[in-house]
Design an enzyme around this catalytic site. Structure first.
Site: not given
Length: 89
Positions: A15-16
């Site tokens: 994810h980010l």
């Protein structure tokens, strides 16, 4: 060119935050660093490219490094992945 496969173990996948950590590490090297997953190539120096790969926990990815410091880059990318991209588990 050098390459190596490694399994993503952190629970949230890429994810980010871990994608950002991966890109930050890749940018330290002059060589081209690619992340290969399910037949697609992502530029490991681009957060959007890495996020677009949609890598989840348990997925096997491959790093491919091409250029003057490819061996050091590959070792760093594999080590970062094995450490969970700098995230606490």
């Amino acid at each position: 060119m050098v390459s190596q496969k490694v399994t993503v173990h952190n629970p949230s996948g890429l994810h980010l935050r871990p994608a950002g950590n991966l890109c930050k590490e890749a940018l330290k090297y002059k060589c081209r660093v690619e992340l290969l997953f399910q037949g697609n190539e992502a530029n490991a120096k681009s957060v959007l490219s890495v996020l677009g790969a949609c890598v989840k926990c348990g997925d096997e990815i491959e790093y491919r490094c091409t250029g003057e410091d490819e061996d050091a880059a590959l070792a760093a990318m594999v080590a970062l992945t094995e450490r969970g991209f700098g995230e606490a588990e």
